[in-house]
Design a protein around this motif. Structure first.
Motif, mmCIF file in Angstrom:
data_model
loop_
_atom_site.group_PDB
_atom_site.id
_atom_site.type_symbol
_atom_site.label_atom_id
_atom_site.label_comp_id
_atom_site.label_asym_id
_atom_site.label_seq_id
_atom_site.Cartn_x
_atom_site.Cartn_y
_atom_site.Cartn_z
ATOM 1 N N LYS A 1 0.837 -1.214 0.000
ATOM 2 C CA LYS A 1 0.000 0.000 0.000
ATOM 3 C C LYS A 1 0.869 1.260 0.000
ATOM 4 O O LYS A 1 0.542 2.250 -0.665
ATOM 5 C CB LYS A 1 -0.942 -0.012 1.194
ATOM 6 N N ILE A 2 1.969 1.236 0.763
ATOM 7 C CA ILE A 2 2.894 2.375 0.789
ATOM 8 C C ILE A 2 3.487 2.584 -0.598
ATOM 9 O O ILE A 2 3.543 3.705 -1.108
ATOM 10 C CB ILE A 2 4.005 2.166 1.847
ATOM 11 N N ASP A 3 3.943 1.498 -1.220
ATOM 12 C CA ASP A 3 4.537 1.597 -2.552
ATOM 13 C C ASP A 3 3.537 2.138 -3.571
ATOM 14 O O ASP A 3 3.885 2.961 -4.417
ATOM 15 C CB ASP A 3 5.073 0.231 -3.003
ATOM 16 N N GLU A 4 2.300 1.693 -3.479
ATOM 17 C CA GLU A 4 1.262 2.168 -4.398
ATOM 18 C C GLU A 4 1.017 3.669 -4.202
ATOM 19 O O GLU A 4 0.943 4.432 -5.172
ATOM 20 C CB GLU A 4 -0.038 1.389 -4.180
ATOM 21 N N ALA A 5 0.929 4.089 -2.945
ATOM 22 C CA ALA A 5 0.709 5.511 -2.656
ATOM 23 C C ALA A 5 1.901 6.348 -3.137
ATOM 24 O O ALA A 5 1.722 7.429 -3.704
ATOM 25 C CB ALA A 5 0.481 5.722 -1.157
ATOM 26 N N ALA A 6 3.116 5.844 -2.930
ATOM 27 C CA ALA A 6 4.314 6.559 -3.377
ATOM 28 C C ALA A 6 4.355 6.641 -4.899
ATOM 29 O O ALA A 6 4.651 7.701 -5.464
ATOM 30 C CB ALA A 6 5.569 5.870 -2.834
ATOM 31 N N ASP A 7 4.035 5.524 -5.569
ATOM 32 C CA ASP A 7 4.006 5.510 -7.036
ATOM 33 C C ASP A 7 2.994 6.511 -7.583
ATOM 34 O O ASP A 7 3.253 7.187 -8.576
ATOM 35 C CB ASP A 7 3.685 4.112 -7.564
ATOM 36 N N ASP A 8 1.835 6.595 -6.934
ATOM 37 C CA ASP A 8 0.800 7.541 -7.370
ATOM 38 C C ASP A 8 1.313 8.977 -7.351
ATOM 39 O O ASP A 8 0.886 9.809 -8.158
ATOM 40 C CB ASP A 8 -0.447 7.433 -6.488
ATOM 41 N N LEU A 9 2.216 9.280 -6.404
ATOM 42 C CA LEU A 9 2.779 10.630 -6.286
ATOM 43 C C LEU A 9 4.094 10.783 -7.042
ATOM 44 O O LEU A 9 4.663 11.869 -7.097
ATOM 45 C CB LEU A 9 2.986 10.991 -4.812
ATOM 46 N N GLY A 10 4.608 9.663 -7.571
ATOM 47 C CA GLY A 10 5.877 9.709 -8.296
ATOM 48 C C GLY A 10 7.073 9.926 -7.396
ATOM 49 O O GLY A 10 8.061 10.553 -7.791
ATOM 50 N N ILE A 11 6.989 9.423 -6.161
ATOM 51 C CA ILE A 11 8.100 9.574 -5.211
ATOM 52 C C ILE A 11 8.517 8.196 -4.684
ATOM 53 O O ILE A 11 7.816 7.207 -4.880
ATOM 54 C CB ILE A 11 7.726 10.517 -4.035
ATOM 55 N N SER A 12 9.644 8.157 -4.007
ATOM 56 C CA SER A 12 10.143 6.897 -3.461
ATOM 57 C C SER A 12 9.370 6.495 -2.206
ATOM 58 O O SER A 12 8.678 7.325 -1.590
ATOM 59 C CB SER A 12 11.628 7.024 -3.099
#
Length: 86
Positions: free
Chosen positions: A54-65
């Motif tokens: 879920k963290i990775d998905e949220a980070a990907d949505d924002l284009g950040i690590s």
């Protein structure tokens, strides 16, 4: 957690590198466990695999690590409770 003994405090204060382990009045100061990377301290966190996804998905949505997302989210939470996040 048991408070360190006075003998331990004395031993630390007499050590050659004691200025790095004691506060200004000779009292023990908190020893940092993380590794310094420039002006930031690296730490280790453990999360359940589902939360990491879920963290990775949220980070990907924002284009950040992942790391940037965790730092940003903690900063926002600290501001909400009135503690400086930086």
């Amino acid at each position: 957690m048991k408070k360190p003994s006075k003998k331990l405090d004395l031993f630390i204060s007499e050590a050659p590198e004691s200025e790095n382990l004691t506060g200004s009045a000779g009292s023990p100061k908190k020893i940092r466990k993380g590794v310094m990377r420039g002006n930031k301290e690296q730490i280790s966190l453990t999360f359940p695999p589902e939360m990491i996804s879920k963290i990775d998905e949220a980070a990907d949505d924002l284009g950040i690590s992942r790391s940037a997302w965790i730092s940003m989210t903690i900063s926002i939470a600290l501001k909400k409770i009135g503690t400086s996040g930086s």
